[in-house]
Each structure stands twice: as C-alpha cells, then as structure tokens.
Enzyme design. Sequence first.
Site, mmCIF file in Angstrom:
data_model
loop_
_atom_site.group_PDB
_atom_site.id
_atom_site.type_symbol
_atom_site.label_atom_id
_atom_site.label_comp_id
_atom_site.label_asym_id
_atom_site.label_seq_id
_atom_site.Cartn_x
_atom_site.Cartn_y
_atom_site.Cartn_z
ATOM 1 N N HIS A 1 0.891 -1.041 -0.080
ATOM 2 C CA HIS A 1 0.042 -0.015 0.041
ATOM 3 C C HIS A 1 0.717 1.230 0.182
ATOM 4 C CE1 HIS A 1 -2.789 2.917 2.228
ATOM 5 N NE2 HIS A 1 -3.446 2.489 1.285
ATOM 6 N N HIS B 1 -0.678 10.873 -2.112
ATOM 7 C CA HIS B 1 -1.872 10.369 -1.472
ATOM 8 C C HIS B 1 -2.718 11.666 -1.202
ATOM 9 C CE1 HIS B 1 -4.735 9.402 1.744
ATOM 10 N NE2 HIS B 1 -4.892 8.310 0.914
#
Length: 291
Positions: free
Chosen positions: A42, A84
């Site tokens: 991730h 992100h």
Amino acid sequence: MSVRTVTVSTTVAALLGGSGLLLAASQTQAAGTHDAPVVFAHRGASAYAPENTLAAVDAADDLGIDWVENDVQRTRDGVLVVMHDTNLKRTTDVEELFPERAPWAVKDFTAAEIARLDAGSWFGAQFAGARVPTLEQYLHQVERNHQGLLLEIKSPETYPGIEKDTLQVLQNEGWLNRHHVKHKLIIQSFGAESVKAVHAQRPDVVTGFLGTPAVADLPSYAAFTDQINPSHGTLSADYVAAVQELKGAHGKPLQVNTWTVNDAATAAKVAGFGVDGIITNNPDVVRDATG
Ligand code: G3P
Ligand code: CA
C-alpha cells in the site's frame, strides 16, 4: 515476481491452453482461490519507506512483493504525480519551500515546483531527498522491478478528465500493451464515475471500485468493475461471498481486495473470509500470516 505467483499463473495459463484471455483479475483470482491472497504493498511498502516514493516501490521489491498500490493526482500544468493527500503538507517540506502558498494543494503547484520538494525526510533522515515521483517515473521503477501496479485515481472530482490523462501516460509508457493489461495493471478509485470512465475508455483494463456497496447494488457495479475493494472493517465472510458469486465486467468472478490490513491477526481473519487480495503497509507481515 515470487515463486508462488509464478507457479499459480503458470498453472492457470496451462489450464487455459494459452487460448483464453488471462486477465490480471483472473490471475489474482487464481491466487485467491488456490492459495493465499495476493499481497499489495500500500503506497509501496509504506511501513518501511516514505509512501508513494520510488524508495517505497523498491522496499516492496526487496521484500519480494509483486504488486504495489499508489495514488495518482494532477499538477497545475497537467502532469500526473504520485501522492496520497490532496495537499503537500504532510509528506513534503512544501511549507518551508513555499510558505506563501497555503493550503499547498497538489493542483496549485507545477510539476517543476513539486520536483523540488523533499518527500522523504518526514519519514526518516535516511530518505532525505526522496522526490514526489511523476507517474511516468513511477511506472519505470515498477517496470524495472517486474512488479504489477494497483493504480488509484485519487480524488477524481478534483481533476476532471484525469482518467484520460492517466490512460495516456500508461499508453505512452507501454502499460496498455497486451502483457501489462493482462498481468500487470489494475485501476481503482473511490469514485464510481471515474471507474466507469476508465472502463468506457479502455474496456480491456481491469478495474476496481473502492468501497463497500450494499449487496443489492453489487450487480450495477459489476457492469463496469472487476473488483470491489472495501475497508477491512466493513467486511464479513458473507459480504465476500456475495461479491464473489457475481461476475465482473470481464465475465470473471468479481473479486475482493481489502485494505488497509497491517497486522497478522487481521490478515488471517480476512484471509479466512476468502478475500482475493490484501492491501497493506506491511506486506511481509501479511504474506507471512497468510502464505
Ligand atoms: O488501495 C486502498 C487504499 O489505498 C484506499 O485508501 O486513503 O489509502 O488511498 P487510501
Ligand atoms: Ca490509495
């Protein structure tokens, strides 16, 4: 690519006699049904290196992890970058370099400005100087490592047309050829319209929807996606079974990749639910707990 995945893929390819369309989805489905869930690092192996940097891609590779997940956004001048948060504060030194530019949104900075930022020091001094990669740079690194990419289109409502831009970069870099589309690429988003747009523009690409739609709504998602990828806290064995009994956009069983599972006990629990994949900051921990 790990020995385990090579074995599974080779077996499935042999069963199909090389004539069938072996999608990345079916590749991960094979691993999910015959073996442990596929492990996705991730934002890269982000427990060990700064998230969404090339160092995090390499950290995953060093652990023998075959798939990385990332987040794609667009700069003011139209360049796709891997980040992100929709602002640059948490993971770069943007406040120091550009003190007058609050709220430091990614979309308000040019690619050249973002390229000056240090995206590693916040995580550890040994990563000082790590950069925010462009999608192009990121693809090169993943390719160099022979890994696959679970690409998330982040905040698509902020970036109209980002699906087309993303597909263009992927095309330019050779990531929409038959090999990559079949074995190396999944595009996902929290935005259903974004996933639909990708599916409409490139129906051959494997797609995922991030979220936990009601079971009654799953058939409508299955029309444009191959995966339903929910937070692990929303998951149950019954929900996983309800997803997997449907066929996705490519006529294969709809899959479940869950996030973000970082400890062994939770990994074992969701593996017991029968998920196809686990998205994790600690890919070694999850692999060891489920392999
Ligand atoms: O891939 C799943 C996960 O990345 C979704 O959440 O906020 O980490 O992008 P987030
Ligand atoms: Ca993500």
